[in-house]
Enzyme design. Sequence first.
Site, mmCIF file in Angstrom:
data_model
loop_
_atom_site.group_PDB
_atom_site.id
_atom_site.type_symbol
_atom_site.label_atom_id
_atom_site.label_comp_id
_atom_site.label_asym_id
_atom_site.label_seq_id
_atom_site.Cartn_x
_atom_site.Cartn_y
_atom_site.Cartn_z
ATOM 1 N N ASP A 69 -43.727 -59.754 -19.133
ATOM 2 C CA ASP A 69 -43.342 -59.823 -17.899
ATOM 3 C C ASP A 69 -43.370 -61.434 -17.358
ATOM 4 O OD1 ASP A 69 -42.968 -57.196 -17.701
ATOM 5 O OD2 ASP A 69 -44.862 -56.994 -16.420
ATOM 6 N N LYS A 128 -43.261 -58.653 -8.766
ATOM 7 C CA LYS A 128 -42.037 -57.798 -8.899
ATOM 8 C C LYS A 128 -42.258 -56.402 -8.978
ATOM 9 C CE LYS A 128 -43.836 -56.000 -13.033
ATOM 10 N NZ LYS A 128 -44.053 -54.528 -13.352
ATOM 11 N N GLY A 184 -51.835 -53.350 -10.232
ATOM 12 C CA GLY A 184 -51.022 -52.563 -9.506
ATOM 13 C C GLY A 184 -49.514 -52.174 -9.937
ATOM 14 N N PRO A 211 -51.428 -56.994 -5.701
ATOM 15 C CA PRO A 211 -52.431 -55.934 -6.078
ATOM 16 C C PRO A 211 -52.879 -56.053 -7.438
ATOM 17 C CG PRO A 211 -50.692 -54.752 -5.351
ATOM 18 C CD PRO A 211 -50.573 -56.174 -5.121
ATOM 19 N N MET A 252 -47.560 -54.675 -10.482
ATOM 20 C CA MET A 252 -46.317 -55.561 -9.903
ATOM 21 C C MET A 252 -46.449 -56.967 -10.327
ATOM 22 S SD MET A 252 -46.447 -54.790 -5.838
ATOM 23 C CE MET A 252 -45.019 -56.098 -5.640
ATOM 24 N N GLY A 253 -46.919 -57.060 -11.744
ATOM 25 C CA GLY A 253 -47.067 -58.171 -12.582
ATOM 26 C C GLY A 253 -47.885 -59.421 -11.654
ATOM 27 N N GLY A 254 -48.742 -59.094 -11.018
ATOM 28 C CA GLY A 254 -49.671 -60.099 -10.413
ATOM 29 C C GLY A 254 -50.286 -61.266 -11.604
ATOM 30 N N GLY A 255 -50.838 -60.588 -12.358
ATOM 31 C CA GLY A 255 -51.262 -61.593 -13.604
ATOM 32 C C GLY A 255 -50.261 -62.398 -14.319
ATOM 33 N N SER A 256 -48.956 -62.002 -14.513
ATOM 34 C CA SER A 256 -47.963 -62.572 -14.928
ATOM 35 C C SER A 256 -47.300 -63.583 -14.198
ATOM 36 C CB SER A 256 -46.654 -61.755 -15.458
ATOM 37 O OG SER A 256 -47.165 -60.574 -16.322
HETATM 38 P P1 ATP Z 1 -49.393 -55.402 -16.453
HETATM 39 O O1 ATP Z 1 -48.882 -56.774 -16.486
HETATM 40 O O2 ATP Z 1 -50.333 -55.134 -17.451
HETATM 41 O O3 ATP Z 1 -48.486 -54.271 -16.288
HETATM 42 P P2 ATP Z 1 -50.212 -55.164 -13.539
HETATM 43 O O4 ATP Z 1 -49.014 -55.836 -13.111
HETATM 44 O O5 ATP Z 1 -50.330 -53.636 -13.371
HETATM 45 O O6 ATP Z 1 -50.376 -55.300 -15.174
HETATM 46 P P3 ATP Z 1 -52.042 -57.502 -13.141
HETATM 47 O O7 ATP Z 1 -52.596 -57.459 -11.810
HETATM 48 O O8 ATP Z 1 -51.217 -58.341 -13.477
HETATM 49 O O9 ATP Z 1 -51.440 -55.810 -13.250
HETATM 50 O O10 ATP Z 1 -53.606 -57.374 -14.263
HETATM 51 C C1 ATP Z 1 -53.725 -56.151 -15.180
HETATM 52 C C2 ATP Z 1 -54.972 -56.394 -15.735
HETATM 53 O O11 ATP Z 1 -54.906 -57.737 -16.285
HETATM 54 C C3 ATP Z 1 -56.258 -56.746 -14.491
HETATM 55 O O12 ATP Z 1 -56.882 -55.351 -14.446
HETATM 56 C C4 ATP Z 1 -57.073 -57.712 -15.247
HETATM 57 O O13 ATP Z 1 -58.101 -57.062 -15.862
HETATM 58 C C5 ATP Z 1 -56.226 -58.530 -16.208
HETATM 59 N N1 ATP Z 1 -55.737 -60.023 -15.808
HETATM 60 C C6 ATP Z 1 -55.593 -61.002 -16.567
HETATM 61 N N2 ATP Z 1 -55.169 -62.163 -15.733
HETATM 62 C C7 ATP Z 1 -55.305 -61.778 -14.473
HETATM 63 C C8 ATP Z 1 -54.920 -62.372 -13.388
HETATM 64 N N3 ATP Z 1 -54.659 -63.612 -13.278
HETATM 65 N N4 ATP Z 1 -54.898 -61.414 -12.160
HETATM 66 C C9 ATP Z 1 -54.995 -60.286 -12.337
HETATM 67 N N5 ATP Z 1 -55.549 -59.588 -13.248
HETATM 68 C C10 ATP Z 1 -55.522 -60.186 -14.502
#
Ligand code: ATP
Length: 311
Positions: A145, A17, A106, A103, A108-112
């Site tokens: 997210d 996102k 990044g 990324p 962009m909510g990749g973990g979410s």
């Molecule tokens: P946030 O949701 O905290 O704003 P983001 O969107 O910037 O984060 P993500 O890549 O979702 O970034 O992850 C942030 C941190 O969560 C990573 O640095 C990592 O340590 C941890 N993490 C936990 N699960 C995951 C996953 N499935 N993919 C990526 N990072 C993850």
Amino acid sequence: MSLASFPPAVHVRAPGKINVYLGVGGRHDDGYHALATVFQAVSLYEDVIARERDVFSLSVSGAVDADAVPLDDRNLAMRAAKALAAETGYAGGVHLELRKNVPVAGGMGGGSADAAAALVACDALWGTGCSPQQLHAIAARLGADVPFALHGGTAVGTGRGDQLNPALARGRFDWVLVTSERGLSTPAVYGRLDRMRNENGALADDPPLSLDVPIPVLQALRAGDAHSLAASMFNDLEAAALRERPALDATISAGLQIGALSGIVSGSGPTVAFLCETPESARYVQGELQTAGHEALHVHGPVPGARIISA
Ligand code: ATP
């Protein structure tokens, strides 16, 4: 193979996102900030393949810094699978294969997205048959997210970003994303914002504990009008992200000079999202930014949330 016969592998895709608007208010006692945000799901996807196992395990690959992704219970996808098992009383496990394009750290909510995909994949794999409402409730407990990654599209998030309401968005918006090799820590960026507000006496008092998304943002989305959206996009975290990563300032200027309508740090950064007038202009901006040495991707939104690709 039909879902009813509980297939041995399920492949789910979920989008990253961008926050086309992100207002950050004061901090609640629990440490969370009051937020008013508009998410848009874009065509940069995470793929999660879930396979039946007796225990829980996880592997990560993809065009990102996979080494920065935890493989244990700190991983949001792992937590999602275990939360679903606990909720439904499922006694087995799963192997989750994460193929990442969003990324890491990044903004962009990749973990979410991984967590949302894992919920949908495990529910289908295990035949636990959760309703969308049940999946939403588990998602909300995992992180603010995650419900959005389940639903996709364009949505307004208020409260702590977790109270989600769909927003009307007509047509498609073309974005160029400039990614960074190194991520930014979300807590570090919020911490920086708090310090900046404290340094600035006028603002130190009381940022509001309840915020709304400005009407012009919602009108621009409803009209499908990229120019109006470019004029109303905003991110309260941008100043803090720029302090943490000053080089992003030059990136934003470069995209604007090349012809993007507007550029904004996505969420807590460091990804920069440029809104472009048409698919053609986005391809041009992408090409020029690449020539200038940036990692630039052309995506569009809104796109649907987590969905089964094969089962
Ligand atoms: P946030 O949701 O905290 O704003 P983001 O969107 O910037 O984060 P993500 O890549 O979702 O970034 O992850 C942030 C941190 O969560 C990573 O640095 C990592 O340590 C941890 N993490 C936990 N699960 C995951 C996953 N499935 N993919 C990526 N990072 C993850």
